[in-house]
Scaffold this motif. Structure first.
Motif, PDB file in Angstrom:
ATOM      1  N   CYS A  65      55.201  66.426  63.613  1.00 55.32           N
ATOM      2  CA  CYS A  65      55.046  64.732  64.152  1.00 55.32           C
ATOM      3  C   CYS A  65      53.584  64.958  65.822  1.00 55.32           C
ATOM      4  O   CYS A  65      52.819  63.985  65.476  1.00 55.32           O
ATOM      5  CB  CYS A  65      56.498  64.717  64.945  1.00 55.32           C
ATOM      6  SG  CYS A  65      57.134  63.794  64.387  1.00 55.32           S
ATOM      7  N   CYS A 101      57.387  68.964  66.321  1.00 55.89           N
ATOM      8  CA  CYS A 101      57.555  69.448  64.913  1.00 55.89           C
ATOM      9  C   CYS A 101      55.786  69.275  64.785  1.00 55.89           C
ATOM     10  O   CYS A 101      55.408  68.693  64.988  1.00 55.89           O
ATOM     11  CB  CYS A 101      58.591  69.357  64.197  1.00 55.89           C
ATOM     12  SG  CYS A 101      57.818  67.197  63.079  1.00 55.89           S
ATOM     13  N   CYS A 110      63.142  68.294  67.834  1.00 54.43           N
ATOM     14  CA  CYS A 110      61.148  67.731  68.083  1.00 54.43           C
ATOM     15  C   CYS A 110      61.615  67.039  68.753  1.00 54.43           C
ATOM     16  O   CYS A 110      62.572  65.927  68.591  1.00 54.43           O
ATOM     17  CB  CYS A 110      60.552  67.682  67.173  1.00 54.43           C
ATOM     18  SG  CYS A 110      59.811  66.036  66.832  1.00 54.43           S
ATOM     19  N   CYS A 118      61.285  63.599  65.981  1.00 53.35           N
ATOM     20  CA  CYS A 118      62.674  63.527  64.953  1.00 53.35           C
ATOM     21  C   CYS A 118      63.151  63.796  65.178  1.00 53.35           C
ATOM     22  O   CYS A 118      64.315  64.485  64.346  1.00 53.35           O
ATOM     23  CB  CYS A 118      61.256  63.743  63.502  1.00 53.35           C
ATOM     24  SG  CYS A 118      60.958  65.416  63.513  1.00 53.35           S
TER      25      CYS A 118
HETATM   26 ZN   LIG Z   1      59.030  65.871  64.190  1.00 52.34          ZN
END
Ligand SMILES: [Zn+2]
Length: 136
Positions: A122, A119, A98, A101
């Protein structure tokens, strides 16, 4: 303890090849659709771009958006750019992480949407408040 970046790849070669196939296939479809739509405009510059798109498989479409503004094609052009970006990232060590994150994006999510760069958590956060509809 130096760890080779190679080892950060967490997808198998087979998974990457599957994703690559999905990206290539979708990219080809989009190129065809965009080329057809450009020709349909009857615009000479647009027709030139259409030929170019079909002749050169690897040519980035980076300039397409600025070169021609056709509202109907925006979505396709944006998707094609996302695909080209994913094709470049696919063999990089951090592909599948991601971009917000750094969590690992599940393969199931990527096989449904190989251009995903975040992801689900997010992505949902990004799309909240934006006009884009959430995609898997
Ligand atoms: Zn993420």
């Amino acid at each position: 303890m130096p760890v080779s970046v190679q080892h950060r790849h967490y997808f198998t070669i087979q998974q990457r090849e599957t994703l690559q196939g999905l990206l290539d296939q979708r990219g080809a479809q989009l190129r065809e659709a965009i080329a057809a739509a450009l020709r349909a405009t009857g615009n000479e510059q647009a027709a030139g771009l259409a030929n170019h798109l079909e002749e050169t498989d690897d040519e980035p479409v980076a300039d397409l958006e600025s070169a021609i503004e056709i509202a109907a094609l925006e979505r396709e052009v944006r998707e094609l750019r996302a695909i080209e970006s994913a094709q470049r990232r696919l063999h990089e060590p951090d592909f599948g992480l991601c971009e917000d994150c750094a969590a690992e994006i599940p393969y199931a999510r990527l096989s449904a949407n190989p251009t995903a760069t975040r992801c689900i958590g997010c992505q949902a956060q990004r799309e909240r408040g934006s006009e884009a509809s959430p995609r898997l």
